[in-house]
Design a protein around this motif. Sequence first.
Motif, PDB file in Angstrom:
ATOM      1  N   PHE A 111      14.183 -31.341 -27.357  1.00 37.89           N
ATOM      2  CA  PHE A 111      14.606 -30.536 -26.215  1.00 37.89           C
ATOM      3  C   PHE A 111      14.728 -29.053 -26.564  1.00 37.89           C
ATOM      4  O   PHE A 111      14.144 -28.216 -25.902  1.00 37.89           O
ATOM      5  CB  PHE A 111      15.919 -31.064 -25.627  1.00 37.89           C
ATOM      6  N   ALA A 112      15.490 -28.732 -27.609  1.00 38.33           N
ATOM      7  CA  ALA A 112      15.671 -27.328 -28.000  1.00 38.33           C
ATOM      8  C   ALA A 112      16.063 -27.309 -29.473  1.00 38.33           C
ATOM      9  O   ALA A 112      16.595 -28.293 -29.980  1.00 38.33           O
ATOM     10  CB  ALA A 112      16.771 -26.689 -27.161  1.00 38.33           C
ATOM     11  N   PRO A 113      15.832 -26.186 -30.172  1.00 36.41           N
ATOM     12  CA  PRO A 113      16.247 -26.133 -31.571  1.00 36.41           C
ATOM     13  C   PRO A 113      17.729 -26.442 -31.709  1.00 36.41           C
ATOM     14  O   PRO A 113      18.571 -25.840 -31.049  1.00 36.41           O
ATOM     15  CB  PRO A 113      15.959 -24.683 -31.969  1.00 36.41           C
ATOM     16  N   GLY A 114      18.053 -27.403 -32.556  1.00 32.56           N
ATOM     17  CA  GLY A 114      19.444 -27.757 -32.800  1.00 32.56           C
ATOM     18  C   GLY A 114      20.021 -28.741 -31.815  1.00 32.56           C
ATOM     19  O   GLY A 114      21.183 -29.121 -31.933  1.00 32.56           O
ATOM     20  N   PHE A 115      19.248 -29.188 -30.813  1.00 33.67           N
ATOM     21  CA  PHE A 115      19.772 -30.182 -29.873  1.00 33.67           C
ATOM     22  C   PHE A 115      19.580 -31.565 -30.474  1.00 33.67           C
ATOM     23  O   PHE A 115      18.474 -31.964 -30.809  1.00 33.67           O
ATOM     24  CB  PHE A 115      19.083 -30.100 -28.517  1.00 33.67           C
ATOM     25  N   SER A 116      20.675 -32.280 -30.631  1.00 35.81           N
ATOM     26  CA  SER A 116      20.629 -33.605 -31.248  1.00 35.81           C
ATOM     27  C   SER A 116      21.065 -34.669 -30.249  1.00 35.81           C
ATOM     28  O   SER A 116      22.032 -34.463 -29.508  1.00 35.81           O
ATOM     29  CB  SER A 116      21.559 -33.649 -32.459  1.00 35.81           C
ATOM     30  N   TYR A 117      20.367 -35.777 -30.261  1.00 33.88           N
ATOM     31  CA  TYR A 117      20.738 -36.923 -29.441  1.00 33.88           C
ATOM     32  C   TYR A 117      21.640 -37.812 -30.283  1.00 33.88           C
ATOM     33  O   TYR A 117      21.210 -38.343 -31.307  1.00 33.88           O
ATOM     34  CB  TYR A 117      19.484 -37.675 -28.995  1.00 33.88           C
ATOM     35  N   GLY A 143      27.937 -32.852 -23.568  1.00 37.12           N
ATOM     36  CA  GLY A 143      27.522 -33.656 -22.432  1.00 37.12           C
ATOM     37  C   GLY A 143      27.265 -35.111 -22.778  1.00 37.12           C
ATOM     38  O   GLY A 143      27.211 -35.508 -23.945  1.00 37.12           O
ATOM     39  N   LEU A 144      27.099 -35.890 -21.709  1.00 32.05           N
ATOM     40  CA  LEU A 144      26.777 -37.314 -21.803  1.00 32.05           C
ATOM     41  C   LEU A 144      25.587 -37.601 -20.884  1.00 32.05           C
ATOM     42  O   LEU A 144      25.496 -37.050 -19.791  1.00 32.05           O
ATOM     43  CB  LEU A 144      27.959 -38.165 -21.328  1.00 32.05           C
ATOM     44  N   ALA A 145      24.691 -38.486 -21.332  1.00 28.55           N
ATOM     45  CA  ALA A 145      23.595 -38.971 -20.487  1.00 28.55           C
ATOM     46  C   ALA A 145      23.097 -40.276 -21.070  1.00 28.55           C
ATOM     47  O   ALA A 145      22.700 -40.317 -22.238  1.00 28.55           O
ATOM     48  CB  ALA A 145      22.463 -37.956 -20.416  1.00 28.55           C
ATOM     49  N   GLY A 146      23.128 -41.354 -20.285  1.00 31.12           N
ATOM     50  CA  GLY A 146      22.707 -42.651 -20.792  1.00 31.12           C
ATOM     51  C   GLY A 146      23.539 -43.030 -21.997  1.00 31.12           C
ATOM     52  O   GLY A 146      24.758 -42.842 -22.011  1.00 31.12           O
ATOM     53  N   GLU A 147      22.870 -43.544 -23.032  1.00 32.68           N
ATOM     54  CA  GLU A 147      23.616 -43.951 -24.240  1.00 32.68           C
ATOM     55  C   GLU A 147      23.948 -42.747 -25.122  1.00 32.68           C
ATOM     56  O   GLU A 147      24.567 -42.908 -26.181  1.00 32.68           O
ATOM     57  CB  GLU A 147      22.777 -44.945 -25.047  1.00 32.68           C
ATOM     58  N   PHE A 148      23.501 -41.539 -24.726  1.00 32.70           N
ATOM     59  CA  PHE A 148      23.581 -40.383 -25.616  1.00 32.70           C
ATOM     60  C   PHE A 148      24.746 -39.451 -25.299  1.00 32.70           C
ATOM     61  O   PHE A 148      25.175 -39.322 -24.152  1.00 32.70           O
ATOM     62  CB  PHE A 148      22.293 -39.553 -25.515  1.00 32.70           C
ATOM     63  N   SER A 149      25.219 -38.760 -26.343  1.00 32.98           N
ATOM     64  CA  SER A 149      26.028 -37.563 -26.168  1.00 32.98           C
ATOM     65  C   SER A 149      25.302 -36.441 -26.893  1.00 32.98           C
ATOM     66  O   SER A 149      24.446 -36.699 -27.755  1.00 32.98           O
ATOM     67  CB  SER A 149      27.436 -37.759 -26.740  1.00 32.98           C
ATOM     68  N   GLY A 150      25.645 -35.184 -26.552  1.00 33.81           N
ATOM     69  CA  GLY A 150      24.973 -34.063 -27.207  1.00 33.81           C
ATOM     70  C   GLY A 150      25.687 -32.761 -26.907  1.00 33.81           C
ATOM     71  O   GLY A 150      26.523 -32.694 -26.003  1.00 33.81           O
ATOM     72  N   VAL A 151      25.361 -31.742 -27.695  1.00 35.96           N
ATOM     73  CA  VAL A 151      25.947 -30.413 -27.534  1.00 35.96           C
ATOM     74  C   VAL A 151      24.809 -29.427 -27.331  1.00 35.96           C
ATOM     75  O   VAL A 151      23.880 -29.370 -28.149  1.00 35.96           O
ATOM     76  CB  VAL A 151      26.770 -30.000 -28.780  1.00 35.96           C
ATOM     77  N   TYR A 152      24.859 -28.651 -26.234  1.00 41.32           N
ATOM     78  CA  TYR A 152      23.798 -27.674 -25.969  1.00 41.32           C
ATOM     79  C   TYR A 152      23.902 -26.510 -26.961  1.00 41.32           C
ATOM     80  O   TYR A 152      24.941 -25.865 -27.023  1.00 41.32           O
ATOM     81  CB  TYR A 152      23.896 -27.139 -24.540  1.00 41.32           C
ATOM     82  N   PRO A 153      22.849 -26.238 -27.741  1.00 42.89           N
ATOM     83  CA  PRO A 153      22.918 -25.162 -28.735  1.00 42.89           C
ATOM     84  C   PRO A 153      22.855 -23.775 -28.112  1.00 42.89           C
ATOM     85  O   PRO A 153      23.351 -22.824 -28.683  1.00 42.89           O
ATOM     86  CB  PRO A 153      21.687 -25.379 -29.609  1.00 42.89           C
ATOM     87  N   ARG A 154      22.188 -23.632 -26.978  1.00 44.26           N
ATOM     88  CA  ARG A 154      22.003 -22.314 -26.367  1.00 44.26           C
ATOM     89  C   ARG A 154      21.979 -22.472 -24.862  1.00 44.26           C
ATOM     90  O   ARG A 154      21.876 -23.591 -24.351  1.00 44.26           O
ATOM     91  CB  ARG A 154      20.706 -21.676 -26.844  1.00 44.26           C
ATOM     92  N   ARG A 155      22.079 -21.356 -24.152  1.00 45.13           N
ATOM     93  CA  ARG A 155      22.045 -21.419 -22.700  1.00 45.13           C
ATOM     94  C   ARG A 155      20.694 -21.965 -22.261  1.00 45.13           C
ATOM     95  O   ARG A 155      19.652 -21.486 -22.701  1.00 45.13           O
ATOM     96  CB  ARG A 155      22.279 -20.017 -22.115  1.00 45.13           C
ATOM     97  N   SER A 156      20.693 -22.982 -21.433  1.00 43.97           N
ATOM     98  CA  SER A 156      19.432 -23.586 -21.007  1.00 43.97           C
ATOM     99  C   SER A 156      19.696 -24.390 -19.745  1.00 43.97           C
ATOM    100  O   SER A 156      20.845 -24.657 -19.405  1.00 43.97           O
ATOM    101  CB  SER A 156      18.893 -24.508 -22.110  1.00 43.97           C
ATOM    102  N   PRO A 157      18.634 -24.789 -19.035  1.00 42.36           N
ATOM    103  CA  PRO A 157      18.836 -25.744 -17.947  1.00 42.36           C
ATOM    104  C   PRO A 157      19.299 -27.073 -18.536  1.00 42.36           C
ATOM    105  O   PRO A 157      19.045 -27.339 -19.713  1.00 42.36           O
ATOM    106  CB  PRO A 157      17.436 -25.896 -17.330  1.00 42.36           C
TER     107      PRO A 157
END
Lengths: 192, 282
Positions: A111-117, A143-157
């Motif tokens: 998805f983006a540099p540093g974005f981890s599922y 955030g949460l989506a499906g079985e995943f959590s994640g942290v947005y590294p930068r401003r993005s949609p």
Amino acid sequence: MRILPCGDRAVLIDCASLDEAQGWFAALENRAEVVLGARTVLVRGEPAEARALIGGTRPGPSAADSGATVEIPVTYDGDDLADVASLTGLTPDEVVAAHTGTPWTVAFTGFAPGFSYLVGGDPRLNVPRRSSPRSSVPPGAVGLAGEFSGVYPRRSPGGWQLIGRTSLAMWDSARDRPALLVAGCTVRFVVA
Amino acid sequence: MTFVVEHSGHGSLLQDLGRPGMGHLGVGASGAFDRGALRQVNALLGNDVGAAAVETYGGLVLRAQEPHVIAVAGAAGPVLIDGRPVTSGRATPVRAGQRLVIEPPTIGLRTYLGAAGGIAAPPELGSASSDTLSGLGPPLLAAGQILATAPSGPMPWLDDVPALGRSGDIVLDVVLGPRDDWFTPASVRRLLQDAWQVSPTSDRVGVRLEGTALERVVHHELPSEPVVRGSIQVSAAGQPMIFGPDHPVTGGYPVIAVVTDPHTDRLAQARPGQVVRFSRVG
């Protein structure tokens, strides 16, 4: 496991599970350029050579067993916390307790540099993506989506359900290791 | 050795050969869309093969503050120094004070402007490429910006090389898979037989194609999987999109076929409305 064609410069290992894919990733990551997906591992190289390398490799134990642990302090005031509570039937405090109560594992990046599922969290937190994505999610949003959590590294949609934020930088090009989280890391969320 | 950007034109940014090998960090390779044209300007100028150059759709106006030697390659269209046409594919001197204009091309889409010594830019993760998806690398060129070049060595003796821009249909070699079995056999045949029109919404992330929708036999969602430059991903609506240099590291739609790596450069010059056809190899 099947090896699927992927153009003239790579092949794709198609696995039955994330765990199996992580095992292949761990076994190959120092021998080839590999990228991990949710059920797949991309192996770059001339396809016949990549197939030979895979044929001579045994998948290792899941990368999940070998990574470092990273603690991420979170302020749980996300715009979707109430929605997540109603979707899961939990109270907002119970959502926070569930999110912090179980260690997560970095499954793969994208998805983006540093974005981890992140996977392996409390199964009660499995919620759908928002019906319409936000055009701008601030950096550090958790955030949460499906079985995943994640942290947005930068401003993005982004279309994930936002439950909180952290001031920890997920990505910094100036660091020796720009991505804070890489496949195999264990992540513990804690209340900031 | 500097230029001033007087007009930034359309989509003008710096590109080198990108930052390969970082997919495991979520970082795509990016780099020049038409790598052949980038290598060509650098060869003409005696630069390192991957020195940074400007990639532009045209409308770019630069004023030289000092003498330079420049070269352009890629798309074919008017390139002028103080109103005099510059030949594409040839090293050309520019004197201090002269104005260099790259107009929108008439054949092809992306023009590459290199300068002897290479255009200087602070590297991020070892590359000066602007990755339009991830935001890595320098931003789009802006009016008033100064472009500096490194001092250059002696110029090589090279024969002129032809411009790469070409008209007519773009034919791309493809290897079927990894997910061609998610589509009806008729749809796989149509992928290879139909004329696909380049959509105006194409960019460095992907070249979108328009045609009769491709139909799937597998309807469940695809768990996110790694994709490569040239992957032909088919959206839920059945329209194919070919990933360009700034593609995401993983994708969520099935990839029906992958364009061979050398042929992905041709997509850099695909103009909206132009026809793309696929030819199966391997």
